[in-house]
Motif scaffolding. Structure first.
Motif, short mmCIF file in Angstrom:
data_model
loop_
_atom_site.label_atom_id
_atom_site.label_comp_id
_atom_site.label_asym_id
_atom_site.label_seq_id
_atom_site.Cartn_x
_atom_site.Cartn_y
_atom_site.Cartn_z
N LEU A 62 -49.28 30.48 67.30
CA LEU A 62 -50.21 31.48 67.42
C LEU A 62 -49.30 33.01 67.96
O LEU A 62 -49.62 34.01 67.50
CB LEU A 62 -51.30 31.40 68.11
N SER A 63 -48.87 32.29 69.00
CA SER A 63 -48.37 33.65 70.65
C SER A 63 -47.09 34.21 69.07
O SER A 63 -46.54 35.77 69.77
CB SER A 63 -47.43 32.99 71.48
N ASP A 64 -45.62 32.93 69.03
CA ASP A 64 -44.79 33.45 67.99
C ASP A 64 -44.77 34.37 67.20
O ASP A 64 -44.39 35.02 66.53
CB ASP A 64 -44.43 32.54 67.47
N ARG A 65 -45.89 34.21 65.86
CA ARG A 65 -46.09 35.38 65.26
C ARG A 65 -46.88 36.18 64.91
O ARG A 65 -46.89 37.33 64.65
CB ARG A 65 -48.24 34.12 64.61
N GLY A 66 -47.42 36.74 66.82
CA GLY A 66 -48.19 37.53 67.45
C GLY A 66 -46.92 38.20 67.41
O GLY A 66 -46.62 39.65 67.41
N LEU A 67 -46.03 37.92 68.28
CA LEU A 67 -44.60 38.28 68.36
C LEU A 67 -43.74 38.90 66.97
O LEU A 67 -42.72 39.73 67.10
CB LEU A 67 -43.65 37.67 69.51
N MET A 77 -53.88 32.45 61.54
CA MET A 77 -54.75 33.28 61.74
C MET A 77 -55.72 33.04 60.87
O MET A 77 -56.87 33.82 61.80
CB MET A 77 -53.32 34.83 61.88
N SER A 97 -60.31 32.72 62.42
CA SER A 97 -61.07 34.17 62.58
C SER A 97 -62.48 34.18 62.35
O SER A 97 -62.86 32.79 61.12
CB SER A 97 -60.07 35.16 61.22
N LEU A 134 -45.15 39.09 64.24
CA LEU A 134 -45.83 40.80 63.08
C LEU A 134 -45.45 42.26 64.00
O LEU A 134 -45.35 42.71 63.36
CB LEU A 134 -47.39 40.75 63.70
N ASP A 135 -45.76 41.86 65.61
CA ASP A 135 -44.86 43.42 66.49
C ASP A 135 -43.53 43.17 65.60
O ASP A 135 -43.10 44.87 66.12
CB ASP A 135 -45.15 42.98 67.88
N LYS A 136 -42.80 42.47 66.38
CA LYS A 136 -41.61 43.49 65.12
C LYS A 136 -41.44 43.56 64.38
O LYS A 136 -41.13 44.56 63.30
CB LYS A 136 -40.79 42.31 65.63
#
Length: 231
Positions: A138-143, A87, A91, A145-147
């Motif tokens: 990246l998608s899994d990382r976002g999920l 990430m 950026s 962090l949401d958790k």
């Protein structure tokens, strides 16, 4: 020394679908480098410029977040094949907001970010697969962090613990499993004190909802555990 650990990349989701011969063929194109670190040594400091991706080739590391007072909370434990820095590397600022520290002697393989995007002129099918895998990470990382945020927004400690254990139950698909975190690490991860964590886990055991020994957890009453998820 890099060749000795090249096969460890196959443990990583970044190279899902690759075989060793394909990986050897891409080694030069990816411009891989290998660094080694001793236990307790920082691999990346918070605030560092970071324009590459790290993959754990041996040992393990911990991703830590520091608050204004210097206290550290565990964000994630990194084992062989784990990817970090994805990430920050892409950026606009390319600044890493966490500290990555070796929790045992470890070796890290680094890949410059441009090599992942496919600076090779052919942009071969292997590179396309690499980009697809990277987007999945990246998608899994976002999920993830949401958790993490979800745990932190739960007000009660017993609610945080129950939510975490319930998610582990869903992940392992069984009621008996080993936690990847020890008691201190779990307390840091959930941002609670260790004595409070131990007290609330003991309360869950007393009520017959869970049982545990060291890092092994057995959920005895799923429905009762779920009642704490909204607390």
């Amino acid at each position: 020394m890099l060749d000795k650990y090249l096969d460890r990349l196959l443990y990583s989701s970044l190279f899902d679908g690759f075989d060793f011969e394909t990986l050897k063929g891409m080694k030069g194109c990816l411009d891989l480098s290998l660094n080694q670190y001793e236990k307790g040594q920082n691999i990346v400091y918070r605030g560092d410029d970071f324009t590459k991706i790290g993959i754990v080739a041996n040992g393990g590391a911990t991703v830590l977040k520091e608050n204004a007072l210097g206290a550290r909370n565990i964000v994630e434990l990194l084992t062989v094949g784990a990817v970090f820095g994805e990430m920050a590397a892409f950026s606009k600022k390319a600044v890493w907001n966490f500290t990555v520290q070796a929790n045992q002697n470890c070796k890290i393989i680094f890949i410059p970010k441009g090599r992942i995007l496919g600076e090779c002129q052919r942009l071969c099918p292997c590179h396309r697969r690499l980009i697809e895998n990277f987007l999945t990470i990246l998608s899994d990382r976002g999920l993830f962090l949401d958790k993490k945020i979800e745990y932190l927004t739960i007000k009660s400690v017993i609610g945080k613990i129950s939510a975490y254990l319930y998610d582990q139950y869903l992940s392992h698909e069984k009621t008996s499993f080993e936690l990847g975190l020890n008691r201190s690490e779990l307390a840091d991860f959930l941002c609670v004190s260790r004595p409070t964590l131990s007290r609330e886990m003991a309360a869950l055991r007393y009520k017959g909802i869970i049982d545990f020994y060291l890092n092994h957890i057995k959920i005895k009453d799923i429905e009762a555990l779920k009642e704490y998820l909204i607390n």
